[in-house]
Write an enzyme that holds these catalytic residues in place. Structure first.
Site, PDB file in Angstrom:
ATOM      1  N   SER A  44      42.654  38.315  36.173  1.00 20.34           N
ATOM      2  CA  SER A  44      41.538  38.508  37.025  1.00 20.34           C
ATOM      3  C   SER A  44      41.041  37.862  38.174  1.00 20.34           C
ATOM      4  CB  SER A  44      40.032  38.474  36.354  1.00 20.34           C
ATOM      5  OG  SER A  44      39.839  36.731  36.022  1.00 20.34           O
ATOM      6  N   THR A  97      36.242  35.441  37.595  1.00 20.41           N
ATOM      7  CA  THR A  97      36.465  35.208  39.175  1.00 20.41           C
ATOM      8  C   THR A  97      36.252  33.947  38.712  1.00 20.41           C
ATOM      9  OG1 THR A  97      33.991  36.568  39.737  1.00 20.41           O
ATOM     10  CG2 THR A  97      35.306  34.741  40.903  1.00 20.41           C
ATOM     11  N   THR A 121      38.550  36.227  43.704  1.00 21.67           N
ATOM     12  CA  THR A 121      39.151  37.453  42.732  1.00 21.67           C
ATOM     13  C   THR A 121      39.288  38.579  41.913  1.00 21.67           C
ATOM     14  OG1 THR A 121      37.589  39.295  40.467  1.00 21.67           O
ATOM     15  CG2 THR A 121      36.937  38.345  42.959  1.00 21.67           C
ATOM     16  N   ARG A 162      36.016  49.386  46.646  1.00 19.33           N
ATOM     17  CA  ARG A 162      35.182  48.869  45.941  1.00 19.33           C
ATOM     18  C   ARG A 162      35.161  46.860  46.436  1.00 19.33           C
ATOM     19  NH1 ARG A 162      34.977  43.906  42.119  1.00 19.33           N
ATOM     20  NH2 ARG A 162      32.495  45.127  41.558  1.00 19.33           N
ATOM     21  N   THR A 191      29.625  34.768  37.812  1.00 15.91           N
ATOM     22  CA  THR A 191      30.643  35.467  37.581  1.00 15.91           C
ATOM     23  C   THR A 191      30.885  36.231  36.765  1.00 15.91           C
ATOM     24  OG1 THR A 191      33.399  35.283  35.981  1.00 15.91           O
ATOM     25  CG2 THR A 191      30.941  33.695  35.589  1.00 15.91           C
ATOM     26  N   GLY A 192      31.106  37.299  36.260  1.00 20.79           N
ATOM     27  CA  GLY A 192      30.041  38.891  36.021  1.00 20.79           C
ATOM     28  C   GLY A 192      30.164  39.969  36.634  1.00 20.79           C
TER      29      GLY A 192
END
Length: 323
Positions: free
Chosen positions: A49, A183, A201, A211, A234-235
């Protein structure tokens, strides 16, 4: 997702992935340490990621987001949708050091990076090609489209807008892989109280091309202020960036909240509007205190982190249960 802390008197290293402490060499300034930690994760492709070869977009391309912030001067350098350059956090640092700008994006960010001496190379790997190929074979499921035809829950594009918009959020979190939203976020507090933060990330897997998520946005992905502390998130960036959780947490610590309470309050602010969102936050104040919080969502009930102090210099695993 993990968080690691290294504390030496007033010195703290906080991050959302347990990158080896070799990246934080003795003598590095907090800003250099934050950059070095994220750069190491970019090289190691943490969990796929971060860095090259992960999270291909709808066209199969991997692009990178990163930022770095100096809590003494409040300077920020950031890049979004960076193409063909592996060291995204290094380019973000170059934006800070070699321009009066804060944020560069897309192909123009790549041109800037090349001008600053960064190597241009393909970020695609066999792994990212396989992820993209499997996604195409699954009729482009899951994806981030809504209010389009053909029906995005059943087929690939190209898509056109529907005549009538449907109100409310897009598809449920349960249809999206939690690992597709991760991230590395790092907070460093030096012995003299300087606070620095950095993130990196490769974004959300199968994202719409172009994006940019929360990671490179100051106040969303991370925030640093040497008069109060630092935070990193993060998320699900598309949700979390709307609430600037890192900025909010730092302001709460400025107001007297301990880091754990500040993290919980910032997460709760998002939870009020998005009860099932996937996300976590780490916080550290200028006296060496630290904490973390996460939102309970499908498949995500606890947040693991690592602590290392100056006595043992060995990481010890801790965890918080999501709220």
């Amino acid at each position: 997702m993990n968080l690691s802390v290294r504390r030496n008197a007033r010195q703290v290293f906080l991050k959302t992935w347990p990158v080896t402490w070799d990246a934080l060499q003795k003598g590095l300034s907090p800003l250099d340490a934050a950059e070095a930690g994220c750069a190491r994760c970019e090289q190691d492709q943490c969990d796929g990621s971060v860095g090259f070869g992960g999270s291909p977009d709808e066209r199969g391309e991997t692009t990178l987001d990163a930022m770095i912030m100096n809590g003494d001067t409040m300077e920020v350098g950031a890049v979004g949708n960076l193409r063909r350059v592996k060291n995204a956090v290094g380019v973000a640092r170059a934006v800070m050091n070699y321009s009066d700008h804060t944020f560069l994006v897309g192909e123009s960010a790549t041109v800037f990076a090349e001008g600053m001496g960064f190597k241009s190379e393909d970020l695609t790997t066999n792994r990212s090609r396989d992820i993209f190929s499997q996604w195409l074979n699954q009729k482009c499921q899951p994806n981030f489209r809504k209010n389009v035809f053909p029906n995005a829950t059943m087929s690939c594009g190209p898509y056109k807008p529907q005549a009538k918009l449907q109100s409310g959020p897009g598809r449920k979190l349960g249809l999206i892989d939690l690992r597709s939203h991760d991230t590395i976020g790092m907070i460093v507090i030096g012995q003299n109280g300087q606070v620095a933060a950095a993130t990196s990330t490769n974004g959300a897997t199968h994202k719409v091309p172009g994006r940019v998520g929360d990671s490179p946005v100051a106040g969303a992905g991370a925030y640093a202020d040497s008069s109060a502390g630092g935070a990193a998130a993060t998320g699900q960036g598309d949700i979390m960036m709307r609430f600037l959780p890192s900025f909010l947490a730092v302001e709460l610590m400025r107001g007297g909240d301990d880091p754990s309470t500040a993290c919980k309050k910032a997460i709760s602010r998002i939870k009020k509007y998005h009860p099932d969102f996937f996300g976590a936050l780490i916080c550290a104040n200028t006296t060496g205190g630290y904490g973390a919080a996460c939102n309970r969502s499908p498949g995500f009930t606890e947040f693991h982190f690592m602590v290392s102090n100056s006595q043992t210099n060995k990481p010890v695993q801790e965890k918080v249960y999501c709220i």
